[in-house]
Design a protein around this motif. Sequence first.
Motif, PDB file in Angstrom:
ATOM      1  N   ILE A 106       0.812  -1.327  -0.027  1.00 17.47           N
ATOM      2  CA  ILE A 106       0.004  -0.154  -0.041  1.00 17.47           C
ATOM      3  C   ILE A 106       0.970   1.089  -0.079  1.00 17.47           C
ATOM      4  O   ILE A 106       0.602   2.088  -0.772  1.00 17.47           O
ATOM      5  N   TYR A 107       2.134   1.319   0.985  1.00 21.04           N
ATOM      6  CA  TYR A 107       2.892   2.221   0.937  1.00 21.04           C
ATOM      7  C   TYR A 107       3.473   2.665  -0.434  1.00 21.04           C
ATOM      8  O   TYR A 107       3.695   3.626  -0.932  1.00 21.04           O
ATOM      9  N   LEU A 108       3.988   1.563  -1.072  1.00 22.98           N
ATOM     10  CA  LEU A 108       4.776   1.649  -2.382  1.00 22.98           C
ATOM     11  C   LEU A 108       3.851   2.277  -3.506  1.00 22.98           C
ATOM     12  O   LEU A 108       3.999   3.036  -4.116  1.00 22.98           O
ATOM     13  N   LEU A 109       2.353   1.690  -3.387  1.00 25.84           N
ATOM     14  CA  LEU A 109       1.521   2.175  -4.407  1.00 25.84           C
ATOM     15  C   LEU A 109       1.257   3.537  -4.197  1.00 25.84           C
ATOM     16  O   LEU A 109       0.998   4.382  -5.130  1.00 25.84           O
ATOM     17  N   ALA A 110       0.984   3.923  -2.879  1.00 22.78           N
ATOM     18  CA  ALA A 110       0.544   5.565  -2.469  1.00 22.78           C
ATOM     19  C   ALA A 110       1.845   6.567  -3.158  1.00 22.78           C
ATOM     20  O   ALA A 110       1.594   7.549  -3.549  1.00 22.78           O
ATOM     21  N   LEU A 111       3.148   5.885  -2.659  1.00 20.07           N
ATOM     22  CA  LEU A 111       4.126   6.566  -3.212  1.00 20.07           C
ATOM     23  C   LEU A 111       4.176   6.763  -4.762  1.00 20.07           C
ATOM     24  O   LEU A 111       4.302   7.760  -5.400  1.00 20.07           O
ATOM     25  N   GLY A 112       4.176   5.562  -5.321  1.00 19.10           N
ATOM     26  CA  GLY A 112       4.088   5.435  -6.739  1.00 19.10           C
ATOM     27  C   GLY A 112       3.035   6.506  -7.549  1.00 19.10           C
ATOM     28  O   GLY A 112       3.465   7.182  -8.415  1.00 19.10           O
ATOM     29  N   GLY A 113       1.910   6.088  -7.095  1.00 20.44           N
ATOM     30  CA  GLY A 113       0.693   6.839  -7.733  1.00 20.44           C
ATOM     31  C   GLY A 113       0.929   8.285  -7.686  1.00 20.44           C
ATOM     32  O   GLY A 113       0.706   8.905  -8.731  1.00 20.44           O
ATOM     33  N   ASN A 114       1.096   8.708  -6.224  1.00 28.51           N
ATOM     34  CA  ASN A 114       1.486  10.456  -6.259  1.00 28.51           C
ATOM     35  C   ASN A 114       2.406  10.887  -6.820  1.00 28.51           C
ATOM     36  O   ASN A 114       2.433  12.000  -7.313  1.00 28.51           O
ATOM     37  N   VAL A 115       3.528  10.210  -6.998  1.00 34.37           N
ATOM     38  CA  VAL A 115       4.728  10.745  -7.707  1.00 34.37           C
ATOM     39  C   VAL A 115       4.393  10.966  -9.316  1.00 34.37           C
ATOM     40  O   VAL A 115       4.544  11.671  -9.918  1.00 34.37           O
ATOM     41  N   VAL A 116       3.765   9.930  -9.451  1.00 34.94           N
ATOM     42  CA  VAL A 116       3.347   9.987 -10.874  1.00 34.94           C
ATOM     43  C   VAL A 116       2.512  11.001 -11.346  1.00 34.94           C
ATOM     44  O   VAL A 116       2.500  11.647 -12.113  1.00 34.94           O
ATOM     45  N   ILE A 117       1.581  11.452 -10.368  1.00 36.63           N
ATOM     46  CA  ILE A 117       0.546  12.363 -10.585  1.00 36.63           C
ATOM     47  C   ILE A 117       1.409  13.789 -10.682  1.00 36.63           C
ATOM     48  O   ILE A 117       1.236  14.928 -11.575  1.00 36.63           O
ATOM     49  N   ILE A 118       2.253  14.126  -9.826  1.00 38.68           N
ATOM     50  CA  ILE A 118       3.431  15.130  -9.761  1.00 38.68           C
ATOM     51  C   ILE A 118       3.950  15.225 -10.896  1.00 38.68           C
ATOM     52  O   ILE A 118       3.967  16.309 -11.808  1.00 38.68           O
TER      53      ILE A 118
END
Length: 306
Positions: free
Chosen positions: A31-43
């Motif tokens: 979950i942590y990696l998905l949250a980091l990855g998803g939000n980094v992609v949005i930025i």
Amino acid sequence: MNQTFIQDFFILALTDSHDLKIIIFCTILIIYLLALGGNVVIILISFLDTSLHMPMYFFLRNLSFLDICYTSTTMPKMLQLLLAERKLISFSGCVVQMYTFIALVGTECVLLAVMSYDRFLAVCNPLRYSTLMNEQNCCILAGISWFAGLVNSVVHTFFTFRLHFCNSNTINYFYCDIPPMLSISCDDTSINERLLLCIGVFIGWTPFLCIIISYVYIIVTIVKMKSTEGRHRAFSTCSSHLTVVILYFGSVLFSYVRPTSSYSMAKDRIISVLYSVVCPMLNPVIYTLKNQDVKKALDKQFIHRQ
């Protein structure tokens, strides 16, 4: 024993089963990696694609950055404590963790209201949108959100850690937060409760009501639109933000804006997972799946380039 003698707090174990600990550890890590990855992609996508250089995506970048900070404030420590023999967090570490977390909670509440105001202007007052939501005003609104969150956290952190924790130094929670800290204090926490309720009106209920009012006007305006395509586009854009608002405010207001007598740590920590773990992971998914502009930008930047 009061707070001057407490050097560490014990975080209550989720389970005593080794196998279950491994499963929970892997789940939280994913979950942590998905949250980091998803939000980094949005930025990244909102920076790289010029079609997304608009106020809406400026605020979305702020939201994604907030969610990265959110997860990084609590989840790495949760992962470490899951496998540690002695599940300790230092007194100073607890103060820093709570201050940071509460600051992010308050900032996100105000930022979501700012985002609803942005959508209100875009849908209901499009002719003045570019004038009102210029770069300077966007920065001011984002700055107000961060400032409100930081001030809110200073007040709560100061009044929480001036209490004496003589009942116990064991926290029945995933991380240091206001409700579990008040529950282990032997002092009168009525001032803290009043602060939670009073400040909660300004940092929680007021932004939430502003969002509701904004969306009442937005829905009325969308229904009156003659263009089916325009109506569908406006609904898809606004529904993403509204979904995030319902998930986030529902759990935050339940956790903080109520008396301590109604706290149940076993139930409350499940609710806390919703806004501290699940929401940061779901936000990029919600905005990506329901936003055609983001989908096109992702396709252009990452798929067609390959």
